[in-house]
Enzyme design. Structure first.
Site, PDB file in Angstrom:
ATOM      1  N   GLU A  39       8.576  16.187  15.816  1.00 38.98           N
ATOM      2  CA  GLU A  39       9.370  15.875  14.633  1.00 38.98           C
ATOM      3  C   GLU A  39       9.158  16.969  13.580  1.00 38.98           C
ATOM      4  O   GLU A  39       8.029  17.229  13.186  1.00 38.98           O
ATOM      5  CB  GLU A  39       8.928  14.527  14.046  1.00 38.98           C
ATOM      6  CG  GLU A  39       9.679  14.193  12.770  1.00 38.98           C
ATOM      7  CD  GLU A  39       9.272  12.856  12.164  1.00 38.98           C
ATOM      8  OE1 GLU A  39       8.069  12.506  12.224  1.00 38.98           O
ATOM      9  OE2 GLU A  39      10.155  12.177  11.621  1.00 38.98           O
ATOM     10  N   CYS A  56      13.344  10.287   8.026  1.00 46.19           N
ATOM     11  CA  CYS A  56      13.047   9.928   9.423  1.00 46.19           C
ATOM     12  C   CYS A  56      14.279  10.115  10.278  1.00 46.19           C
ATOM     13  O   CYS A  56      14.196  10.571  11.411  1.00 46.19           O
ATOM     14  CB  CYS A  56      12.528   8.499   9.502  1.00 46.19           C
ATOM     15  SG  CYS A  56      13.654   7.310   8.778  1.00 46.19           S
ATOM     16  N   GLU A  74       8.166   1.330  11.886  1.00 45.24           N
ATOM     17  CA  GLU A  74       9.302   2.261  11.720  1.00 45.24           C
ATOM     18  C   GLU A  74       8.694   3.653  11.724  1.00 45.24           C
ATOM     19  O   GLU A  74       8.055   4.061  10.747  1.00 45.24           O
ATOM     20  CB  GLU A  74      10.024   1.993  10.389  1.00 45.24           C
ATOM     21  CG  GLU A  74      10.646   0.608  10.285  1.00 45.24           C
ATOM     22  CD  GLU A  74      11.828   0.403  11.224  1.00 45.24           C
ATOM     23  OE1 GLU A  74      12.344   1.394  11.776  1.00 45.24           O
ATOM     24  OE2 GLU A  74      12.212  -0.758  11.419  1.00 45.24           O
ATOM     25  N   LYS A  98       0.882  -1.187   0.000  1.00 46.29           N
ATOM     26  CA  LYS A  98       0.000   0.000   0.000  1.00 46.29           C
ATOM     27  C   LYS A  98       0.911   1.227   0.000  1.00 46.29           C
ATOM     28  O   LYS A  98       1.522   1.566   1.010  1.00 46.29           O
ATOM     29  CB  LYS A  98      -0.907  -0.090   1.223  1.00 46.29           C
ATOM     30  CG  LYS A  98      -1.281   1.200   1.898  1.00 46.29           C
ATOM     31  CD  LYS A  98      -2.371   1.946   1.200  1.00 46.29           C
ATOM     32  CE  LYS A  98      -2.629   3.268   1.876  1.00 46.29           C
ATOM     33  NZ  LYS A  98      -1.864   4.372   1.252  1.00 46.29           N
TER      34      LYS A  98
END
Ligand code: NAD
Length: 478
Positions: free
Chosen positions: A381, A282, A248, A173
């Site tokens: 973040e 990330c 993750e 996906k």
């Protein structure tokens, strides 16, 4: 979409446009899949796993050969695949080329495990009875790969390559804004010889396609890369049925720069570590803690490097930094910088959208100092090109501040002092530590975080293990 070896539309007939982030014009559109489409893909994968030959333990070398053939097909189309990736993602062409190559590296690495997935045999007595204890490692079944937008091709590879070499069947996906290059990869896997049903891809919203994959009992494993918020929801949803889950998730990786460091190389590593992929990584360097004595030297060099950035469309070969991937990402980054400014941060570079570029999701590379401890950019973040640099008294303060967030993906330290290096190894709370080197990934090293940055590991031998079930067979030998 790609289901059971065929390219298909969704019976819903609905489409989702894919925009070029540099122009805001459509590049193409993909089907807006439904839960039924996801179920069809899962059923095809289950059928291929139960009745096909892909999971046959005797065929593991053949699986390796097919994956190696896929790598050759990708290599032959590197140029066109890189252009497509830049058009849907925004990143500059050289970054797309390295991303396509990172997929090649990951598939090449895992193709090498063909014929090398070992079990073990040992012997013992249970009381006086002689027993053979066999440990076999088997594929687990249907694996869902849920991929984010930032490195759609690298992260496709991190999930699909180990799943396939282990003998599993997969439903992918992609993120809604970056499905196109992944569709090309699935076509090439089929062309290389991956049988029908073994690899499937369904496009559509995360809330429907993603949630069907996570909750469907036929799915044995979910590998998710994305934000911590979505990861938490996935962990809750997956608990309806017991399945393997790897997550993750987000990071706010700190970099510590000590007085003894080579400031020139630290600055250039921090610059690349923060601004590559327009800050959307990330494990990008998201916060810098620098010893006061070298603070000014470091920010001066970072400012110079930022001044050399040429912001522009990724397809323009003179650009060195592209736009963010979406209007939403742009809005979030902008709001974090505005928050820091409102709390009296000093803007050494950037700090706003560029005035000379009228279209596209562009934001200037930004350098901030005197950032208040409570600023969002030091606590959440920041998934874009803005770097806060904070001066500290010593390593103790740096480590305390580095460990302050809920994240624990990576961390880095620049120092020539052996004691400082060892202390950082022992005291930083992160799944990965980089010493005198910028954050990077390579197929041989397990990748993943602690705390709210995730669960489980991708890449390396550890990453392969996540796609295998350990079975023990105990045979009476009397
Ligand atoms: P996201 O969480 O918005 O989406 C990731 C994927 O999940 C997409 O395919 C999305 O469609 C799907 N999804 C959304 N809602 C879902 C749901 N309810 N159920 C199932 N699937 C759903 O993340 P994003 O914005 O695409 O990616 C950026 C994030 O990914 C950042 O936080 C970044 O740090 C993180 N990331 C982590 C790593 C790592 O290895 N730790 C690597 C890359 C990116």
């Amino acid at each position: 979409m790609w289901i059971d070896g065929e390219e298909v539309e969704s019976p819903s007939g609905e489409q989702m446009p894919v925009l070029d982030p540099a122009t805001e014009e459509p590049v193409d559109s993909v089907p807006k899949g439904t839960r039924d489409d996801a179920r069809r893909a899962i059923d095809a994968a289950e059928d291929a796993f139960e009745r096909g030959k892909w999971s046959d333990p005797y065929d593991s070398r053949e699986r390796g050969r097919i994956l190696a053939r896929f790598v050759e097909l990708v290599r032959n189309q590197e140029d066109s695949l890189s252009v497509l990736l830049t058009r849907e993602h925004g990143k500059v062409l050289s970054e797309s080329v390295s991303e396509i190559r990172s997929l090649e590296n990951t598939f090449e690495y895992y193709a090498g495990f063909g014929g090398k997935i070992f079990g073990s045999i040992t012997y013992t007595r249970y009381g006086k009875d002689p027993l053979e204890l066999k440990v076999a490692r088997k594929p687990i079944g249907v694996c869902a790969s849920i991929v984010p937008f930032n490195f759609p091709i690298s992260l496709f590879a991190w999930k699909v390559a180990p799943a396939l070499i282990a003998g599993n069947c997969v439903v992918v996906k992609p993120a809604s804004t970056t499905p196109l290059t992944e569709i090309m990869m699935v076509r090439l896997l089929a062309k290389a010889g991956v049988p029908k049903g073994v690899i499937n891809l369904v496009t559509g919203p995360g809330g429907t396609i993603g949630e069907e994959l996570v909750t469907n009992r036929k799915v044995a494993k979910v590998a998710f890369t994305g934000s911590t918020e979505t990861g938490k929801r996935i962990l809750q949803l997956a608990s309806n049925s017991i399945k393997k889950v790897t997550l993750e998730l987000g990071g706010s990786d700190p970099a510590i720069v000590m007085g003894s460091a080579d400031i020139e190389s630290a600055a250039s590593a921090l610059f690349t570590g923060r601004f590559r992929n327009t800050g959307q990584a990330c494990n990008a360097v998201k916060r810098v803690f620098v010893e006061k004595s070298v603070g000014e030297k470091l920010t001066a060099r970072l400012s110079q490097l930022i001044a050399e950035v040429r912001l522009g469309p990724g397809l323009d070969r003179s650009s060195t930094m592209g736009p963010l991937n979406s209007a939403e990402q742009l809005r979030i980054v902008e709001s974090m910088v505005e928050d820091a400014k409102a709390r009296k941060a000093k803007v050494l570079a950037g700090g706003s959208r560029p005035v000379n570029i009228k279209k596209g999701f562009f934001y200037q590379p930004t350098l901030l100092t005197d950032v208040n401890d409570d600023a969002r950019i030091l606590n959440e973040e920041c998934f874009g090109p803005a770097l806060p640099v904070v001066e500290v008294e010593d390593l103790g303060e740096a480590i305390e501040k580095a460990n302050m967030t809920r994240y624990g993906l990576g961390a880095s330290i620049w120092t020539k002092d052996e004691g400082e290096r060892r202390r950082a190894e022992n005291e930083t709370k992160a799944g990965m530590l980089f010493v005198n080197y910028r954050p990077f990934s390579t197929p041989e090293a397990p990748f993943g975080g602690v705390k709210d940055s995730g669960l489980g590991r991708e890449l390396g031998f550890e990453g392969l293990n996540e796609y295998l079930e350990t079975v023990s067979i105990r045979t009476y030998m009397g």
